[in-house]
Design a protein around this motif. Sequence first.
Motif, mmCIF file in Angstrom:
data_model
loop_
_atom_site.group_PDB
_atom_site.id
_atom_site.type_symbol
_atom_site.label_atom_id
_atom_site.label_comp_id
_atom_site.label_asym_id
_atom_site.label_seq_id
_atom_site.Cartn_x
_atom_site.Cartn_y
_atom_site.Cartn_z
ATOM 1 N N VAL A 99 0.866 -1.183 0.000
ATOM 2 C CA VAL A 99 0.000 0.000 0.000
ATOM 3 C C VAL A 99 0.902 1.232 0.000
ATOM 4 O O VAL A 99 0.674 2.199 -0.715
ATOM 5 N N GLU A 100 2.001 1.123 0.773
ATOM 6 C CA GLU A 100 2.934 2.240 0.915
ATOM 7 C C GLU A 100 3.495 2.663 -0.434
ATOM 8 O O GLU A 100 3.686 1.821 -1.330
ATOM 9 N N LYS A 101 3.771 3.964 -0.545
ATOM 10 C CA LYS A 101 4.360 4.509 -1.772
ATOM 11 C C LYS A 101 5.805 4.911 -1.497
ATOM 12 O O LYS A 101 6.196 5.119 -0.336
ATOM 13 N N SER A 102 6.567 5.052 -2.600
ATOM 14 C CA SER A 102 7.901 5.657 -2.491
ATOM 15 C C SER A 102 8.114 6.531 -3.717
ATOM 16 O O SER A 102 7.368 6.435 -4.695
ATOM 17 N N VAL A 121 6.925 11.623 -8.355
ATOM 18 C CA VAL A 121 6.162 10.518 -8.950
ATOM 19 C C VAL A 121 6.068 9.440 -7.874
ATOM 20 O O VAL A 121 7.071 8.802 -7.555
ATOM 21 N N GLN A 122 4.888 9.283 -7.294
ATOM 22 C CA GLN A 122 4.722 8.304 -6.217
ATOM 23 C C GLN A 122 4.376 6.941 -6.800
ATOM 24 O O GLN A 122 3.482 6.851 -7.648
ATOM 25 N N ARG A 123 5.123 5.953 -6.396
ATOM 26 C CA ARG A 123 4.955 4.608 -6.953
ATOM 27 C C ARG A 123 4.835 3.620 -5.795
ATOM 28 O O ARG A 123 5.097 3.972 -4.651
ATOM 29 N N HIS A 124 4.467 2.356 -6.084
ATOM 30 C CA HIS A 124 4.396 1.342 -5.034
ATOM 31 C C HIS A 124 5.793 1.178 -4.445
ATOM 32 O O HIS A 124 6.777 1.013 -5.180
ATOM 33 N N ALA A 125 5.906 1.182 -3.113
ATOM 34 C CA ALA A 125 7.225 1.086 -2.454
ATOM 35 C C ALA A 125 7.832 -0.303 -2.639
ATOM 36 O O ALA A 125 9.032 -0.441 -2.876
ATOM 37 N N ARG A 126 6.994 -1.344 -2.536
ATOM 38 C CA ARG A 126 7.504 -2.720 -2.683
ATOM 39 C C ARG A 126 6.587 -3.470 -3.649
ATOM 40 O O ARG A 126 5.366 -3.342 -3.562
ATOM 41 N N ALA A 148 12.535 -0.977 -7.581
ATOM 42 C CA ALA A 148 11.061 -0.992 -7.690
ATOM 43 C C ALA A 148 10.576 0.214 -8.511
ATOM 44 O O ALA A 148 9.680 0.098 -9.353
ATOM 45 N N ILE A 149 11.203 1.370 -8.289
ATOM 46 C CA ILE A 149 10.837 2.594 -9.017
ATOM 47 C C ILE A 149 11.117 2.413 -10.524
ATOM 48 O O ILE A 149 10.266 2.675 -11.376
ATOM 49 N N VAL A 150 12.318 1.907 -10.810
ATOM 50 C CA VAL A 150 12.712 1.742 -12.221
ATOM 51 C C VAL A 150 11.798 0.749 -12.923
ATOM 52 O O VAL A 150 11.325 1.010 -14.031
ATOM 53 N N GLU A 177 0.474 10.168 2.712
ATOM 54 C CA GLU A 177 0.886 9.827 4.081
ATOM 55 C C GLU A 177 1.922 8.692 4.050
ATOM 56 O O GLU A 177 1.697 7.686 3.356
ATOM 57 N N GLY A 178 3.078 8.923 4.702
ATOM 58 C CA GLY A 178 4.057 7.830 4.863
ATOM 59 C C GLY A 178 4.842 7.467 3.612
ATOM 60 O O GLY A 178 5.489 6.426 3.579
ATOM 61 N N ALA A 179 4.808 8.315 2.587
ATOM 62 C CA ALA A 179 5.563 7.989 1.354
ATOM 63 C C ALA A 179 7.060 7.962 1.668
ATOM 64 O O ALA A 179 7.566 8.825 2.393
ATOM 65 N N ILE A 180 7.767 6.957 1.164
ATOM 66 C CA ILE A 180 9.183 6.766 1.472
ATOM 67 C C ILE A 180 10.082 7.469 0.453
ATOM 68 O O ILE A 180 10.010 7.163 -0.738
ATOM 69 N N PRO A 181 10.921 8.421 0.908
ATOM 70 C CA PRO A 181 11.804 9.133 -0.028
ATOM 71 C C PRO A 181 12.990 8.264 -0.444
ATOM 72 O O PRO A 181 13.553 7.549 0.388
#
Length: 183
Positions: A99-102, A121-126, A148-150, A177-181
Amino acid sequence: MLLMKDIIREGHPTLRRIAKEVPLPPDPADIETLKSMKEFLINSQDPVISEKYGIRGGVGLAAPQINVSKRMFVMRLNDEKGEEHDYSFINPKIVSHSVEKSYLTSGEGCLSVDRSIPGYVQRHARITVKGYNEKGEEIKLRLRGLPAIVFQHELDHLNGVMFYDHIDEKNPFQLKEGAIPIE
Ligand SMILES: O=CN(O)C[C@@H](CC1CCCC1)C(=O)N1NCCC[C@H]1C(=O)Nc1ccccn1
Ligand code: NI
């Protein structure tokens, strides 16, 4: 060898098409295409060759970017632990995701976009991903961080999506909320 002139730029219709599944086992032409794409990334990351041929550094490349509307892309990067991630994917899929984004704190760019576009650009973290390699063997991986981003940036190219489609024009640096940089 592939050069920047072989990379199509925004405005070219192929970038907005849904790329076609690749029949398995992949035929020699498709394998050759993947090899040339991987070679492009290696060259783009080589200080001498990239300088000599004016190639922009890349960590991923999708077949539609060289006007081949097929579901395949290559990635070649080092993650935050310095681990090398070097993949060729045929018919890649995301089978599940957090659910978390990065997001990349520097924003994203694209070899097919000759301008810089500010915003996160917020994407799925995992993500758990599936695909096939050039031998036709199934690959299943769990990715996080830059890999994961690539992967998601390249998969977007197979679906006619550009990175800036994800940027909120009104508030380009807004974060969930909680997006991982990711530096
Ligand atoms: O579809 C594929 N492309 O368009 C090539 C892109 C793919 C990446 C863009 C964001 C995620 C995937 C690419 O690699 N770039 N985009 C143009 C600028 C340079 C380069 C880049 O971001 N490099 C980079 C990023 C992080 C760490 C190290 N290097
Ligand atoms: Ni791109």
